[in-house]
Design a protein around this motif. Structure first.
Motif, short mmCIF file in Angstrom:
data_model
loop_
_atom_site.label_atom_id
_atom_site.label_comp_id
_atom_site.label_asym_id
_atom_site.label_seq_id
_atom_site.Cartn_x
_atom_site.Cartn_y
_atom_site.Cartn_z
N ALA A 167 -5.49 9.62 1.26
CA ALA A 167 -4.85 8.45 1.87
C ALA A 167 -4.86 7.25 0.92
CB ALA A 167 -5.55 8.09 3.18
N GLU A 168 -6.00 7.01 0.27
CA GLU A 168 -6.09 5.86 -0.63
C GLU A 168 -5.16 6.03 -1.83
OE1 GLU A 168 -10.29 5.40 -1.40
OE2 GLU A 168 -10.68 5.15 0.76
N THR A 169 -5.07 7.24 -2.36
CA THR A 169 -4.17 7.50 -3.48
C THR A 169 -2.72 7.33 -3.06
OG1 THR A 169 -5.75 9.00 -4.51
CG2 THR A 169 -3.44 9.23 -5.18
N LEU A 170 -2.37 7.85 -1.90
CA LEU A 170 -0.98 7.71 -1.43
C LEU A 170 -0.62 6.25 -1.19
CD1 LEU A 170 -0.62 10.84 0.87
CD2 LEU A 170 0.37 10.46 -1.40
N HIS A 171 -1.56 5.46 -0.68
CA HIS A 171 -1.30 4.02 -0.53
C HIS A 171 -1.10 3.37 -1.89
CE1 HIS A 171 -1.57 3.12 3.72
NE2 HIS A 171 -2.63 3.88 3.83
N GLY A 172 -1.96 3.72 -2.84
CA GLY A 172 -1.82 3.17 -4.18
C GLY A 172 -0.50 3.54 -4.83
N GLU A 174 2.24 4.37 -3.25
CA GLU A 174 3.29 3.69 -2.50
C GLU A 174 3.48 2.26 -3.03
OE1 GLU A 174 4.27 4.41 2.03
OE2 GLU A 174 2.78 2.79 1.85
N ARG A 175 2.35 1.56 -3.25
CA ARG A 175 2.43 0.19 -3.80
C ARG A 175 3.00 0.21 -5.22
NH1 ARG A 175 -2.48 -0.10 -1.23
NH2 ARG A 175 -3.64 0.31 -3.15
N LEU A 176 2.49 1.13 -6.05
CA LEU A 176 2.94 1.21 -7.43
C LEU A 176 4.44 1.51 -7.51
CD1 LEU A 176 2.32 1.16 -10.45
CD2 LEU A 176 1.66 3.57 -10.26
N ARG A 177 4.89 2.46 -6.73
CA ARG A 177 6.33 2.81 -6.76
C ARG A 177 7.18 1.64 -6.28
NH1 ARG A 177 4.59 8.66 -4.91
NH2 ARG A 177 4.59 9.66 -6.96
N VAL A 180 7.34 -0.75 -9.19
CA VAL A 180 8.25 -0.23 -10.22
C VAL A 180 9.69 -0.46 -9.79
CG1 VAL A 180 9.09 1.87 -11.34
CG2 VAL A 180 6.63 1.45 -11.17
N ALA A 181 10.00 -0.16 -8.52
CA ALA A 181 11.36 -0.36 -8.02
C ALA A 181 11.77 -1.83 -8.04
CB ALA A 181 11.47 0.18 -6.59
N ALA A 182 10.82 -2.73 -7.83
CA ALA A 182 11.11 -4.16 -7.83
C ALA A 182 11.11 -4.73 -9.24
CB ALA A 182 10.08 -4.90 -6.97
N GLY A 183 10.79 -3.93 -10.25
CA GLY A 183 10.78 -4.39 -11.62
C GLY A 183 9.53 -5.17 -11.99
N ILE A 184 8.52 -5.15 -11.13
CA ILE A 184 7.28 -5.87 -11.42
C ILE A 184 6.47 -5.10 -12.47
CG2 ILE A 184 5.09 -6.64 -10.42
CD1 ILE A 184 6.63 -6.92 -7.75
N VAL A 185 6.48 -3.80 -12.36
CA VAL A 185 5.81 -2.94 -13.34
C VAL A 185 6.90 -2.14 -14.02
CG1 VAL A 185 4.18 -1.04 -13.64
CG2 VAL A 185 3.73 -2.80 -11.93
N GLY A 186 6.87 -2.11 -15.33
CA GLY A 186 7.99 -1.47 -15.96
C GLY A 186 7.69 -0.39 -16.85
#
Length: 186
Positions: A167-172, A174-177, A180-186
């Motif tokens: 669960a914790e990995t999937l939440h992480g 989900e946030r990371l993806r 990435v989609a918002a262009g915050i992490v590239g």
């Protein structure tokens, strides 16, 4: 205001004690999108391994992982191929493996366990579907009721732990993806 009146002749041990507060049920974060998890369980020593599945299912539900499909394979050696095929379907956001690897010869069961863990890691890295392991190899396992009881309890603990990690990995992820989609992490 209510006050409890106490008869002065009543001894302290006879006075009703307030209930001990229980730990509040921790509310776990919800997922933005439903998550589907595959749980792949080896049938070898099923009565022990199923304790991990039972505990996993209970903890997974508490953590809002409500879509879990269970698959059974003969033994732990068969888990990686099933995990890979399930990951390639893209139907699952995570895969959990559970098995007990025991053998009379120390090199053989260590080889099997090491091979299974490495193969599960390869599946995870190739498919980008997280794979979690509750595949355990005890140093000494004797087919006695004492050992069976110990490992049943141990697998129940591992089931809770692997559900939390999942669960914790999937939440992480989900946030990371999302970042990435918002262009915050590239």
């Amino acid at each position: 205001m209510n006050q409890m009146l106490q008869d002065p002749q009543t001894e302290a041990s006879e006075v009703a004690q307030p209930p001990v507060p229980q730990d509040p049920v921790r509310e776990h974060p919800r997922f933005a999108k439903p998550q589907r998890v595959a749980f792949v369980q080896a049938c070898w020593h099923r009565d022990v391994v199923e304790e991990a599945r039972i505990a996993f299912m209970k903890e997974a539900e508490a953590r809002h992982l409500t879509h879990v499909d269970v698959f059974e394979v003969p033994g732990s050696f068969e888990i990686p191929l099933h995990a890979q095929l399930l990951a390639k379907t893209r139907r699952y956001t995570a895969i959990v493996a559970a098995g007990l690897v025991v053998d009379g010869g120390i090199y053989r069961h260590e080889f099997v366990a090491d091979t299974v863990i490495k193969a599960l890691m390869d599946v995870q890295l190739r498919t980008e579907v997280p794979v979690f392991s509750a595949v355990l190899t005890p140093q000494q396992f004797h087919e006695t009721e004492v050992h069976y009881d110990f490992f049943r309890r141990h697998f129940a603990i591992k089931g809770v732990e692997v559900a939390a990690a999942c669960a914790e990995t999937l939440h992480g992820l989900e946030r990371l993806r999302g970042q990435v989609a918002a262009g915050i992490v590239g």
